[in-house]
Each structure stands twice: as C-alpha cells, then as structure tokens.
Design an enzyme around this catalytic site. Structure first.
Site, short mmCIF file in Angstrom:
data_model
loop_
_atom_site.label_atom_id
_atom_site.label_comp_id
_atom_site.label_asym_id
_atom_site.label_seq_id
_atom_site.Cartn_x
_atom_site.Cartn_y
_atom_site.Cartn_z
N ASN A 1 -37.51 -60.47 18.81
CA ASN A 1 -36.62 -60.11 17.78
C ASN A 1 -36.81 -58.56 17.17
O ASN A 1 -37.83 -58.22 17.00
CB ASN A 1 -36.52 -60.91 16.35
N LYS B 1 -35.88 -56.69 15.14
CA LYS B 1 -36.04 -56.36 13.63
C LYS B 1 -37.50 -56.86 13.24
O LYS B 1 -38.04 -56.87 12.26
CB LYS B 1 -35.05 -56.78 12.84
N GLU B 2 -38.18 -57.76 14.11
CA GLU B 2 -39.41 -58.49 13.78
C GLU B 2 -40.60 -57.77 14.62
O GLU B 2 -40.96 -56.71 14.29
CB GLU B 2 -39.26 -59.95 13.86
N MET B 3 -41.22 -58.64 15.40
CA MET B 3 -42.18 -58.15 16.41
C MET B 3 -41.80 -57.21 17.44
O MET B 3 -42.57 -56.40 18.10
CB MET B 3 -43.05 -59.32 16.79
#
Lengths: 328, 328
Positions: free
Chosen positions: B121, B123-125
């Site tokens: 993702n 926006k995540e990792m």
C-alpha cells in the site's frame, strides 16, 4: 590425586595466560552491568518504548535506536517528526554507557543528558519536556511507577531521563567471539580474524579504537590525513567549542556490533564494512590496505558482535482524558 | 472422607454452574491458540518486527499494530510512508484471528490475505511484494529460516504472509476479568461491571458485539438508526460490493481490550470510551443512555482487557550487499 593436582595446575596456568591476554590487549572485555535499580530499569524500559514522548505519539527512543537491529535504524540519518530527515547518523545505544561522552560531537556528558535531547528536537520527537512530563503525569500507572522508583509522583525530566539512562545501561552485548578469545578460548577466533586483529593493531586502527568499546574514548578528526568527502555539513566539535581546530572532529564511534550498525560514518555514506575499513585506513592513517588485509580486518570486526540484549516488550498503560492528544 | 466427598460434590456443582454460565452467555471465553508450528511462529515474529518489509526500512507491521499498546497505534488513522495519513483507523491485531473477515470492509478473508495488503500500500509500507521477497532472500538467515519452516528457500509472499499470520494467532489475550467471571469466579467483576453487562445485553449492544471477540462476527451499518456524522469518506462494504445498501457497512469491531484501542470507530473520531458507548446506543439502537448506564457499560467493557501477550523482541539479521537500500 595426581590427576586432580594436574588439573589444578593446568587451570592455574590457563587462568594466568588468560589474565595476561586480558591485561595485554588494548581492547577490553565487555560485561553486563550489575547492581542497577530494577524499578528504574523497568520504568526506563517503558519510557524507551513510549511513543507518547513524541508529539505525534509514534516515535519512541527505539524508533531510531532499534534494539532489534543492533541499536540503530540502519539509515544514513534518522526519520523524525513529519518525515524530517536528521542531520547525522544515529549511533547505537548498545553498550553506549561506556562512551566517554554522548552524541557524535560530545555535547552531552552522559546518557541521562543525552536522553533529554531527542524529545524536544523538532526534527526528531518534536515534543517539549513540559508536554512529555504532562503526558506521563496524566497516566496513573506512571505516577505510581515514578513514586516507586524515585519516591515522588512529582517527577521531572531529570527522573525521566535517569530512568531511560538506567535502562540503557542494561544494553550491553557480552560474550562476543572476540571477548571469548580475550578470556582464553583460543578457538573462538578464526585464523583470518586473528590475522585481522593483528593487522588492526599494526596498521594503527587501535590508536583510536581501543578500550571495551573499541572506540568511544576520545575525539578524533574525520579526515586526519586526507579530507573526508561528504555532503554532510556537520562540522563536529567545532559547533560546540567554536574553535577552528575542532572542525570535523567527532567522537570515535564504537566498533562493537559494527556488523549490525551500517551504514557507516557520521554521514552514513558507506554501507559496506570492508569499504569503510579501507576508507578509514586511507584518510585516517594514510595507508593503502590490500584487499586481503581489509577482508581480514573486516572478519575481525565481525568477531565484535556480542549477545544482543534479551528484551521483553513492555505493555504501556492507556492514556486518560487529560493526556495530550497526538499532533499529526 | 466426608470432607473429601463434600469437596468433590462442591467442585462438581461449581463446574456445572460454570459450564452453564459459559454456555448461556453470548460473549465467549478467549483461550490461547495451541498446536501452532513454532518455527513459523518465530519466523513470523521476525517478519512482524521487520522494517525492511517497507520501502523506507522504518515501518513494520508493529508500527501501526503495536503490541506494546493493545495492538494499535492509538491514532485516528495511521502514519505511513513519507508521513502519509491512512484512510481509516488501524484495528487491533490482538485476537484478530477470531474475526470472520479482515479489514474494516472485510476485503481479506483471513489474516494471511490481510498481511499482504499493507506491504504494497503506497500510503503504508509503500513497498512491493517482489522487493520484499528480494530483501528477505538477500539475507542468508531468512533463507535458512524459511527452509526450516516451509521446506524451501524459494519462498514467496504466500509463505511470508503465512508466517506473519501464524505469529498473529499467538496474540490472544486470555484471562480478562470477564473471562474469569465466565469461568465461574463470581468475584472477578464489580457490581458496576455486572450491571453494565446486564445493560449491554438489555439495550441490544449484544446483537452485534457477541462471540469470543464481542464483535468481529458480522457486518453492520454504521448509523443504523441515525446517520453517523464524519469527515471520513470511506463508504465501507459498498467499495467492495458496489451495492448501495452496503454503504457505510463495516465489520463490527471487537470490544476485547477496547480500553486500550482508542480512538474509536472507523474514523477514530471519539477518544473517550463512555462517549463511544453513548454514540453507539444513540445511532445504532436509537437509545438514549443515562450517564449512570453508560458509565456502567464502560466499566463492563474494561473487564474485557485480557492478559497482553508476552513478547520477546527478535534480533534481526543484518542486510547484505544485495539487500535493497532504504528509499527515503
């Protein structure tokens, strides 16, 4: 009876040899610290993993000095509040109480003084000491723990940083292969490692990297013989003393666990340990190592990786109505 | 002899009462998972704390589902790569294997499928599965551990996520006060908590918050009776099914450890548990609770805090020349 006598004599000789080796070698054994106040250690461990000491409630001491990763973050320089990139490589927390001063430029005299810095550094945890204390005081469990450890619920940043520093003192890494060899185990090092250690001493690395930390006992100029090429603008000790001759002078970093603490140098510019060894020989000692020499020295340096501290994660108490909300 | 007989009869009666209580109550006891493959658990724990599964090498599973903090980050929504703010509140990892589906909108059928999401993702990792696998394969220790756990060094994202999911299954929180009461310990709950639990059932909360998780067994519309006011644009299940009647339909979250998992709701907009209880009663059940009622239900909910899983931090192996460097 003869057998027992023989054993006793043999043990005595071995002890004597070992004592001589330990005394004679310029790198000293690391042992765990004993006699620490366990209530302060446990409280300090909570605070070490406490992200509520940062404005965003997401950055703890462990974020940049990750004890799962050799006490570092393995970045050229750390990522702080709002993804700010720090000015210098994060040094390892492992064995850090043995440093003669703290920070690359020695601006803190000990771990307690050091611990106060990142909390209020706008590029790191971006909090204030007052807000950090307010956060901790808003949580009844912390009130109790500080009372137990320090005799008062009316704690200040001094007790917070003392607890963190006390926990940090537990982060020693004993029983490295090199330390086993120092203690008399001749089989602990490979031939390459022994030769590497001999080269380490012959070439002059030992002049700065000695003592229990193999470093951390003095300042030295980065680029003593040849200038160190870097994009990093840090001028080292000169920022503290204002003196021209302190320009690019930094604390000599420890080589303990250096296998784990890449990338290397204050600018984190070199990722490969053998390359770091070659650069150091070149710019600090004016020596050009052969590949075989730098390989052996690197093998020796890997024998300085000790037992990593066993750490059980704390369980942090919940916030309350009066706890400061995260600032994101 | 009479005394022993009396004891046996008393125990038998107690067991029978306990069995009846356990059977009769709609919230069920949580027990640790047994029979897990320990090699997969240990490997999964490494991967759980492994920041090299993220592009920046600083974000691990534990960053947003912090097992030191009730399995969450206590933020309205998580902070990811380059300080990106996530779209929805991070659910707790504790007891999460008991959810009937994973994610708020149920887009993953189980923990293994869920674990693949955040890695890639942006926006995540913000990594890719290929880069994550490449990173792990560049490290000899991971090669060995995957071979031991899965029989092959040629592992894929399926084995990575299986190991993470296996570790996650260990994160149960047994022996909460409520579970002790379910098992027959009448002194485990206070009078307020017992009254709160009775209210919880009477008012209808139990319709959605039942089973071992007190939730996690069904979807429900957020704002069933009255619309939920939020700035969060998430439309829930409708994003998966494309159906109008799935708009704002989310998985009912667990109430296990809810004392620790603030802020509440998918938008993380409510920080106070009692307020969350009042909002739920109002918009889901059309009921206006008295302050005394919501206070007692809140007291009951705090009895769902279980023993937090004891976790020893892993020590992660160093990168090699072929490991992807952090992208910052």
């Amino acid at each position: 009876m003869n057998k027992i006598l023989f054993t006793m004599v043999a043990m005595s000789v071995a002890l004597s040899v070992n004592a001589k080796r330990q005394d004679a070698e310029p790198i000293k054994i690391i042992e765990p610290v004993v006699g620490l106040d366990q209530q302060k250690v446990e409280l300090g461990k909570m605070l070490w993993f406490e992200p509520r000491l940062s404005a965003s409630n997401t950055i703890s001491c462990n974020s940049c000095h990750n004890v799962a990763k050799g006490g570092v973050d393995n970045l050229p320089s750390s990522i702080g509040h709002k993804w700010a990139i720090g000015p210098i490589n994060s040094p390892t927390v492992l064995n850090s109480d043995l440093n003669f001063v703290q920070f690359w430029n020695g601006r803190a005299k000990d771990l307690q003084e050091q611990a106060a810095g990142p909390i209020e550094n706008p590029k790191e945890m971006a909090f204030t000491h007052d807000l950090a204390i307010g956060t901790l005081k808003s949580i009844p469990q912390y009130q109790q723990w500080f009372k137990k450890a320090y005799g008062s619920e009316n704690f200040t940043i001094a007790e917070v940083t003392d607890a963190i520093a006390t926990f940090e003192k537990t982060l020693r890494t004993p029983n490295s292969k090199f330390d086993k060899w120092l203690k008399g185990d001749d089989s602990a090092l490979t031939v390459d490692q022994l030769e590497g250690y001999a080269l380490f001493k012959q070439k002059g690395c030992i002049a700065c990297h000695s003592g229990p930390l193999a470093g951390g006992q003095m300042y030295q100029k980065m680029g003593l013989v040849k200038a160190f090429k870097t994009d990093n603008p840090d001028i080292g000790r000169a920022a503290i003393t204002g003196k021209e001759f302190d320009k690019y002078v930094f604390k000599v970093p420890t080589l303990r666990n250096v296998e784990l603490t890449y990338p290397y140098f204050h600018d984190g510019s070199v990722w490969d340990l053998q390359e770091a060894v070659e650069v150091m020989a070149d710019i600090q000692l004016g020596q050009s190592l052969t590949k075989s020499e730098s390989r052996k020295i690197t093998a020796f340096l890997k024998s300085l990786t000790g037992e990593q501290p066993p750490i059980t994660l704390p369980h942090l108490p919940p916030s309350t109505h009066s706890t400061t909300r995260p600032q994101i």
